[in-house]
Design a protein around this motif. Structure first.
Motif, PDB file in Angstrom:
ATOM      1  N   MET A   4       0.190  -6.851 -12.350  1.00 39.62           N
ATOM      2  CA  MET A   4       1.137  -6.521 -11.284  1.00 39.62           C
ATOM      3  C   MET A   4       0.435  -6.501  -9.922  1.00 39.62           C
ATOM      4  O   MET A   4       0.999  -6.958  -8.915  1.00 39.62           O
ATOM      5  N   CYS A   5      -0.789  -5.986  -9.873  1.00 39.91           N
ATOM      6  CA  CYS A   5      -1.546  -5.938  -8.615  1.00 39.91           C
ATOM      7  C   CYS A   5      -1.790  -7.343  -8.061  1.00 39.91           C
ATOM      8  O   CYS A   5      -1.580  -7.602  -6.875  1.00 39.91           O
ATOM      9  N   VAL A   6      -2.229  -8.240  -8.936  1.00 43.18           N
ATOM     10  CA  VAL A   6      -2.476  -9.626  -8.519  1.00 43.18           C
ATOM     11  C   VAL A   6      -1.175 -10.287  -8.082  1.00 43.18           C
ATOM     12  O   VAL A   6      -1.138 -11.026  -7.091  1.00 43.18           O
ATOM     13  N   LEU A   7      -0.111 -10.012  -8.801  1.00 43.64           N
ATOM     14  CA  LEU A   7       1.199 -10.587  -8.470  1.00 43.64           C
ATOM     15  C   LEU A   7       1.667 -10.125  -7.091  1.00 43.64           C
ATOM     16  O   LEU A   7       2.174 -10.932  -6.286  1.00 43.64           O
ATOM     17  N   LEU A   8       1.513  -8.846  -6.798  1.00 45.64           N
ATOM     18  CA  LEU A   8       1.938  -8.304  -5.508  1.00 45.64           C
ATOM     19  C   LEU A   8       1.133  -8.903  -4.351  1.00 45.64           C
ATOM     20  O   LEU A   8       1.701  -9.265  -3.306  1.00 45.64           O
ATOM     21  N   VAL A   9      -0.179  -9.018  -4.521  1.00 43.39           N
ATOM     22  CA  VAL A   9      -1.023  -9.595  -3.475  1.00 43.39           C
ATOM     23  C   VAL A   9      -0.687 -11.072  -3.265  1.00 43.39           C
ATOM     24  O   VAL A   9      -0.588 -11.549  -2.120  1.00 43.39           O
ATOM     25  N   THR A  10      -0.487 -11.795  -4.360  1.00 43.16           N
ATOM     26  CA  THR A  10      -0.108 -13.207  -4.261  1.00 43.16           C
ATOM     27  C   THR A  10       1.217 -13.358  -3.533  1.00 43.16           C
ATOM     28  O   THR A  10       1.377 -14.260  -2.695  1.00 43.16           O
ATOM     29  N   ALA A  11       2.163 -12.474  -3.822  1.00 41.75           N
ATOM     30  CA  ALA A  11       3.471 -12.512  -3.158  1.00 41.75           C
ATOM     31  C   ALA A  11       3.332 -12.270  -1.658  1.00 41.75           C
ATOM     32  O   ALA A  11       4.017 -12.907  -0.850  1.00 41.75           O
ATOM     33  N   LEU A  45       0.831  -1.214   0.000  1.00 45.48           N
ATOM     34  CA  LEU A  45       0.000   0.000   0.000  1.00 45.48           C
ATOM     35  C   LEU A  45       0.863   1.260   0.000  1.00 45.48           C
ATOM     36  O   LEU A  45       0.553   2.243  -0.690  1.00 45.48           O
ATOM     37  N   SER A  46       1.942   1.238   0.767  1.00 46.40           N
ATOM     38  CA  SER A  46       2.863   2.385   0.795  1.00 46.40           C
ATOM     39  C   SER A  46       3.523   2.572  -0.569  1.00 46.40           C
ATOM     40  O   SER A  46       3.668   3.707  -1.047  1.00 46.40           O
ATOM     41  N   LEU A  47       3.914   1.463  -1.183  1.00 42.33           N
ATOM     42  CA  LEU A  47       4.518   1.530  -2.521  1.00 42.33           C
ATOM     43  C   LEU A  47       3.523   2.085  -3.536  1.00 42.33           C
ATOM     44  O   LEU A  47       3.882   2.915  -4.379  1.00 42.33           O
ATOM     45  N   ASP A  48       2.268   1.641  -3.436  1.00 42.38           N
ATOM     46  CA  ASP A  48       1.225   2.124  -4.341  1.00 42.38           C
ATOM     47  C   ASP A  48       1.033   3.634  -4.205  1.00 42.38           C
ATOM     48  O   ASP A  48       0.946   4.349  -5.207  1.00 42.38           O
ATOM     49  N   ARG A  49       0.974   4.133  -2.964  1.00 44.93           N
ATOM     50  CA  ARG A  49       0.804   5.571  -2.744  1.00 44.93           C
ATOM     51  C   ARG A  49       2.037   6.362  -3.217  1.00 44.93           C
ATOM     52  O   ARG A  49       1.909   7.470  -3.737  1.00 44.93           O
ATOM     53  N   TYR A  50       3.214   5.785  -3.038  1.00 37.08           N
ATOM     54  CA  TYR A  50       4.435   6.442  -3.512  1.00 37.08           C
ATOM     55  C   TYR A  50       4.400   6.614  -5.032  1.00 37.08           C
ATOM     56  O   TYR A  50       4.683   7.707  -5.553  1.00 37.08           O
ATOM     57  N   LEU A  51       4.046   5.554  -5.735  1.00 36.99           N
ATOM     58  CA  LEU A  51       3.998   5.627  -7.205  1.00 36.99           C
ATOM     59  C   LEU A  51       2.910   6.589  -7.679  1.00 36.99           C
ATOM     60  O   LEU A  51       3.108   7.349  -8.631  1.00 36.99           O
ATOM     61  N   ALA A  52       1.749   6.574  -6.989  1.00 37.34           N
ATOM     62  CA  ALA A  52       0.640   7.438  -7.405  1.00 37.34           C
ATOM     63  C   ALA A  52       0.958   8.912  -7.198  1.00 37.34           C
ATOM     64  O   ALA A  52       0.588   9.758  -8.020  1.00 37.34           O
ATOM     65  N   ILE A  53       1.662   9.230  -6.108  1.00 34.36           N
ATOM     66  CA  ILE A  53       1.931  10.634  -5.774  1.00 34.36           C
ATOM     67  C   ILE A  53       3.243  11.127  -6.386  1.00 34.36           C
ATOM     68  O   ILE A  53       3.312  12.258  -6.888  1.00 34.36           O
ATOM     69  N   CYS A  54       4.254  10.288  -6.344  1.00 29.74           N
ATOM     70  CA  CYS A  54       5.594  10.724  -6.788  1.00 29.74           C
ATOM     71  C   CYS A  54       5.887  10.386  -8.244  1.00 29.74           C
ATOM     72  O   CYS A  54       6.730  11.034  -8.866  1.00 29.74           O
ATOM     73  N   LYS A  55       5.234   9.372  -8.796  1.00 30.24           N
ATOM     74  CA  LYS A  55       5.461   8.961 -10.191  1.00 30.24           C
ATOM     75  C   LYS A  55       4.133   8.821 -10.921  1.00 30.24           C
ATOM     76  O   LYS A  55       3.816   7.762 -11.468  1.00 30.24           O
ATOM     77  N   PRO A  56       3.314   9.869 -10.949  1.00 30.89           N
ATOM     78  CA  PRO A  56       1.952   9.743 -11.496  1.00 30.89           C
ATOM     79  C   PRO A  56       1.903   9.340 -12.966  1.00 30.89           C
ATOM     80  O   PRO A  56       0.970   8.651 -13.389  1.00 30.89           O
ATOM     81  N   LEU A  57       2.902   9.751 -13.755  1.00 27.87           N
ATOM     82  CA  LEU A  57       2.890   9.422 -15.186  1.00 27.87           C
ATOM     83  C   LEU A  57       3.171   7.941 -15.433  1.00 27.87           C
ATOM     84  O   LEU A  57       2.661   7.352 -16.391  1.00 27.87           O
ATOM     85  N   HIS A  58       3.995   7.337 -14.570  1.00 29.15           N
ATOM     86  CA  HIS A  58       4.344   5.922 -14.730  1.00 29.15           C
ATOM     87  C   HIS A  58       3.386   4.994 -13.984  1.00 29.15           C
ATOM     88  O   HIS A  58       3.414   3.773 -14.202  1.00 29.15           O
ATOM     89  N   TYR A  59       2.559   5.555 -13.111  1.00 28.56           N
ATOM     90  CA  TYR A  59       1.703   4.745 -12.233  1.00 28.56           C
ATOM     91  C   TYR A  59       0.780   3.787 -12.996  1.00 28.56           C
ATOM     92  O   TYR A  59       0.739   2.589 -12.672  1.00 28.56           O
ATOM     93  N   PRO A  60       0.010   4.251 -14.009  1.00 31.64           N
ATOM     94  CA  PRO A  60      -0.908   3.323 -14.701  1.00 31.64           C
ATOM     95  C   PRO A  60      -0.172   2.161 -15.373  1.00 31.64           C
ATOM     96  O   PRO A  60      -0.704   1.049 -15.442  1.00 31.64           O
TER      97      PRO A  60
END
Length: 315
Positions: free
Chosen positions: A143-150, A121-136
């Motif tokens: 990737m979301c499913v992979l992270l949760v599975t991990a 969740l912290s990584l997700d917020r970091y990417l959304a706020i600090c790297k908004p262009l690369h976030y999508p």
């Protein structure tokens, strides 16, 4: 995880959970308080899961992680609180050998998964706020499913080994656990086998879990704070800091209580104080998380209003 052969070689067939012996005169009051906290936590987290999957506007990476987080919170609190309620209401302190180790594993597995999800969740917020262009591009569905599975995989692998190893030791008495649930430390102290290597393994695994997830969270929020400081609008900065501070309160409670309980030497000498710290971890934080992480969010408020409007129209 079951090992019937190991259980047959031990004299102890069941354990007695001591609960809170100093508060026996308050059992009915404690039952009511913990029941209300449990129901509020389960309902709050269930509401997050339901509204996230029902409203297409919330089909985003952040809410996918939050709904998974809420599911784990429900599992986490359910491994402990129902048994505690039976202790308060019925005075039923006994738990079978198999049930005790099953509870210990379920508690540690769901707890470990939660800490990895906090890092995600912290990584997700970091990417959304600090790297908004690369976030999508980065946080795509795969990737979301992979992270949760991990998160689930790591939580399972880290906790199954020490719990299984502990269950294979000999327990010849006493069988009274000075706690309100079956936790690793109190169980290890009741074994009459040499278990220093298992306790060291568990200590190292918990330290790795807490350190890695905490480090990821600190790095992510440090970068988020730096980005927020450079926001042009004072109103935007205040709003962002308010959200971050709320998150950090919950993180402090969770990490602080877990470090106090697990990442310290001489478990035996502080088991009594562990009970209070465990209550914070198993009752308070699951109750606060739905409010702080999701229910204060305007998007969720809008989704709830729309859902209620649809229900009224159907009537």
């Amino acid at each position: 995880m079951e090992n019937p052969g190991a259980w047959n070689n031990t004299a102890v067939q069941e354990f007695i959970l001591e609960g809170f012996p100093t508060a026996q005169h308050l059992e009915k009051v404690l039952f009511l308080l913990h029941l209300l906290a449990y129901l509020a936590s389960v309902m709050g987290n269930s509401l997050i899961i339901t509204i996230t999957w029902a409203d297409r506007r919330l089909h985003t990476p952040m809410y996918f992680f939050l709904s998974t987080f809420s599911f784990c919170e429900c599992s986490f609190i359910t491994t402990v609180i129902p048994k505690l309620l039976t202790i308060f209401l019925l005075g039923k302190h006994t738990i079978s050998f198999a049930g005790c180790f099953t509870q210990a594993f379920a508690f540690l597995f769901s707890g470990a998964t939660i800490f990895f999800l906090l890092a995600v969740l912290s990584l997700d917020r970091y990417l959304a706020i600090c790297k908004p262009l690369h976030y999508p591009t980065i946080m795509n569905p795969k990737m979301c499913v992979l992270l949760v599975t991990a998160c689930f995989f790591l939580g399972f692998v880290l906790m199954v080994v020490p719990v299984v190893k502990l269950s294979q030791l000999c327990f010849c008495g006493p069988n009274v656990i000075p706690h309100f649930f079956c936790d690793f430390g109190p169980l290890a102290n009741l074994s009459c086998s040499e278990n220093r290597s298992i306790q060291t393994l568990f200590f190292n695994l918990v330290f790795f879990l807490l350190f890695t997830s905490f480090l990821m969270t600190v790095i992510a929020y440090s970068n988020i704070v730096i980005t927020i400081v450079h926001l042009p609008s004072a109103k935007e900065r205040q709003k962002a800091f308010s959200t971050c501070s709320s998150h950090l309160v919950v993180l402090s409670l969770m990490y602080g209580s877990c470090v106090f309980i697990y990442v310290k030497p001489k478990q035996r000498s502080r088991l009594d104080s562990n009970r209070e710290a465990a209550l914070v971890n198993t009752v308070m934080t699951p109750l606060l998380n739905p409010v702080i992480y999701t229910l204060r969010n305007k998007q969720v408020h809008r989704a709830l209003r729309d859902a209620l409007s649809r229900v009224k129209l159907q009537k």
